[in-house]
Design a protein around this motif. Structure first.
Motif, PDB file in Angstrom:
ATOM      1  N   THR A  39      35.622  45.158  28.851  1.00  0.00           N
ATOM      2  CA  THR A  39      35.884  44.357  27.656  1.00  0.00           C
ATOM      3  C   THR A  39      37.278  43.733  27.622  1.00  0.00           C
ATOM      4  OG1 THR A  39      36.623  46.286  26.388  1.00  0.00           O
ATOM      5  CG2 THR A  39      34.280  45.732  26.273  1.00  0.00           C
ATOM      6  N   ASP A  40      38.119  44.024  28.597  1.00  0.00           N
ATOM      7  CA  ASP A  40      39.463  43.440  28.583  1.00  0.00           C
ATOM      8  C   ASP A  40      39.535  42.311  29.608  1.00  0.00           C
ATOM      9  OD1 ASP A  40      42.075  43.114  27.675  1.00  0.00           O
ATOM     10  OD2 ASP A  40      42.886  44.630  29.018  1.00  0.00           O
ATOM     11  N   CYS A  41      39.923  42.584  30.819  1.00  0.00           N
ATOM     12  CA  CYS A  41      40.063  41.506  31.803  1.00  0.00           C
ATOM     13  C   CYS A  41      38.733  41.108  32.427  1.00  0.00           C
ATOM     14  CB  CYS A  41      41.068  41.899  32.889  1.00  0.00           C
ATOM     15  SG  CYS A  41      40.437  43.047  34.135  1.00  0.00           S
ATOM     16  N   GLY A  42      37.742  42.013  32.415  1.00  0.00           N
ATOM     17  CA  GLY A  42      36.413  41.697  32.931  1.00  0.00           C
ATOM     18  C   GLY A  42      36.245  41.822  34.429  1.00  0.00           C
ATOM     19  N   SER A  43      37.283  42.199  35.142  1.00  0.00           N
ATOM     20  CA  SER A  43      37.176  42.264  36.600  1.00  0.00           C
ATOM     21  C   SER A  43      36.266  43.383  37.093  1.00  0.00           C
ATOM     22  CB  SER A  43      38.562  42.415  37.235  1.00  0.00           C
ATOM     23  OG  SER A  43      39.122  43.668  36.902  1.00  0.00           O
ATOM     24  N   CYS A  44      35.928  44.324  36.244  1.00  0.00           N
ATOM     25  CA  CYS A  44      35.096  45.455  36.651  1.00  0.00           C
ATOM     26  C   CYS A  44      33.616  45.250  36.363  1.00  0.00           C
ATOM     27  CB  CYS A  44      35.569  46.731  35.975  1.00  0.00           C
ATOM     28  SG  CYS A  44      35.478  46.663  34.170  1.00  0.00           S
ATOM     29  N   VAL A  45      33.250  44.161  35.719  1.00  0.00           N
ATOM     30  CA  VAL A  45      31.858  43.982  35.301  1.00  0.00           C
ATOM     31  C   VAL A  45      30.915  43.960  36.498  1.00  0.00           C
ATOM     32  CG1 VAL A  45      30.234  42.428  34.141  1.00  0.00           C
ATOM     33  CG2 VAL A  45      32.483  42.864  33.144  1.00  0.00           C
ATOM     34  N   ARG A  46      31.292  43.308  37.571  1.00  0.00           N
ATOM     35  CA  ARG A  46      30.419  43.277  38.758  1.00  0.00           C
ATOM     36  C   ARG A  46      30.257  44.662  39.371  1.00  0.00           C
ATOM     37  NH1 ARG A  46      30.999  37.653  42.039  1.00  0.00           N
ATOM     38  NH2 ARG A  46      30.654  36.330  40.232  1.00  0.00           N
ATOM     39  N   ARG A  47      31.315  45.425  39.362  1.00  0.00           N
ATOM     40  CA  ARG A  47      31.228  46.798  39.880  1.00  0.00           C
ATOM     41  C   ARG A  47      30.304  47.636  38.993  1.00  0.00           C
ATOM     42  NH1 ARG A  47      30.542  50.376  43.265  1.00  0.00           N
ATOM     43  NH2 ARG A  47      31.764  52.270  43.171  1.00  0.00           N
ATOM     44  N   ILE A  48      30.406  47.462  37.694  1.00  0.00           N
ATOM     45  CA  ILE A  48      29.520  48.168  36.758  1.00  0.00           C
ATOM     46  C   ILE A  48      28.074  47.753  37.010  1.00  0.00           C
ATOM     47  CG2 ILE A  48      28.879  48.425  34.328  1.00  0.00           C
ATOM     48  CD1 ILE A  48      31.931  48.134  33.717  1.00  0.00           C
ATOM     49  N   GLN A  49      27.830  46.457  37.207  1.00  0.00           N
ATOM     50  CA  GLN A  49      26.483  45.978  37.500  1.00  0.00           C
ATOM     51  C   GLN A  49      25.947  46.617  38.781  1.00  0.00           C
ATOM     52  OE1 GLN A  49      27.423  41.776  37.486  1.00  0.00           O
ATOM     53  NE2 GLN A  49      26.240  41.474  35.604  1.00  0.00           N
ATOM     54  N   ALA A  50      26.799  46.737  39.775  1.00  0.00           N
ATOM     55  CA  ALA A  50      26.379  47.358  41.036  1.00  0.00           C
ATOM     56  C   ALA A  50      26.007  48.821  40.833  1.00  0.00           C
ATOM     57  CB  ALA A  50      27.483  47.227  42.080  1.00  0.00           C
ATOM     58  N   ILE A  51      26.779  49.530  40.043  1.00  0.00           N
ATOM     59  CA  ILE A  51      26.482  50.934  39.768  1.00  0.00           C
ATOM     60  C   ILE A  51      25.166  51.056  39.007  1.00  0.00           C
ATOM     61  CG2 ILE A  51      27.212  52.994  38.493  1.00  0.00           C
ATOM     62  CD1 ILE A  51      30.141  52.073  39.104  1.00  0.00           C
ATOM     63  N   LEU A  52      24.982  50.223  38.004  1.00  0.00           N
ATOM     64  CA  LEU A  52      23.758  50.265  37.208  1.00  0.00           C
ATOM     65  C   LEU A  52      22.543  49.838  38.019  1.00  0.00           C
ATOM     66  CD1 LEU A  52      25.031  48.738  33.854  1.00  0.00           C
ATOM     67  CD2 LEU A  52      24.581  51.146  34.355  1.00  0.00           C
ATOM     68  N   GLY A  53      22.751  48.976  38.970  1.00  0.00           N
ATOM     69  CA  GLY A  53      21.642  48.486  39.786  1.00  0.00           C
ATOM     70  C   GLY A  53      20.979  49.560  40.611  1.00  0.00           C
ATOM     71  N   ARG A  54      21.651  50.658  40.825  1.00  0.00           N
ATOM     72  CA  ARG A  54      21.099  51.744  41.633  1.00  0.00           C
ATOM     73  C   ARG A  54      20.372  52.795  40.810  1.00  0.00           C
ATOM     74  NH1 ARG A  54      26.488  53.148  43.801  1.00  0.00           N
ATOM     75  NH2 ARG A  54      27.274  51.097  44.183  1.00  0.00           N
TER      76      ARG A  54
END
Length: 88
Positions: A39-54
């Motif tokens: 919710t701040d810089c947003g640079s982690c959103v893709r990493r979160i998506q990758a984790i959730l994708g599994r």
């Protein structure tokens, strides 16, 4: 103890994201509601998506079973519930 941080802004670890996913969070937005990650810089959103994708997600399971309309309806209901809880 070796911690792998997913979100540096809020010091959220990969373990925490996985715990929230196991508790039912299926989207980065739901992770953000649970722990502010993304919710701040947003640079982690893709990493979160990758984790959730599994992981398992009821919506993903519905799509895999050939019920994308039901999965979309479930997503709408979840988003509405999330919006209402944020407004309260």
């Amino acid at each position: 103890m070796n911690r792998v941080y997913v979100c540096s802004c809020f010091a959220v670890t990969e373990k925490q994201v996985k715990e929230h996913a196991e508790a039912g969070a299926c989207t980065p937005r739901q992770i953000a509601s649970a722990c502010k990650a993304g919710t701040d810089c947003g640079s982690c959103v893709r990493r979160i998506q990758a984790i959730l994708g599994r992981g398992n997600c009821p919506r993903r399971e519905l799509v895999d079973q050939g019920m994308p309309a039901l999965a979309a309806e479930l997503a709408s209901v979840e988003d509405l519930a999330e919006d209402l809880s944020e407004a309260a």
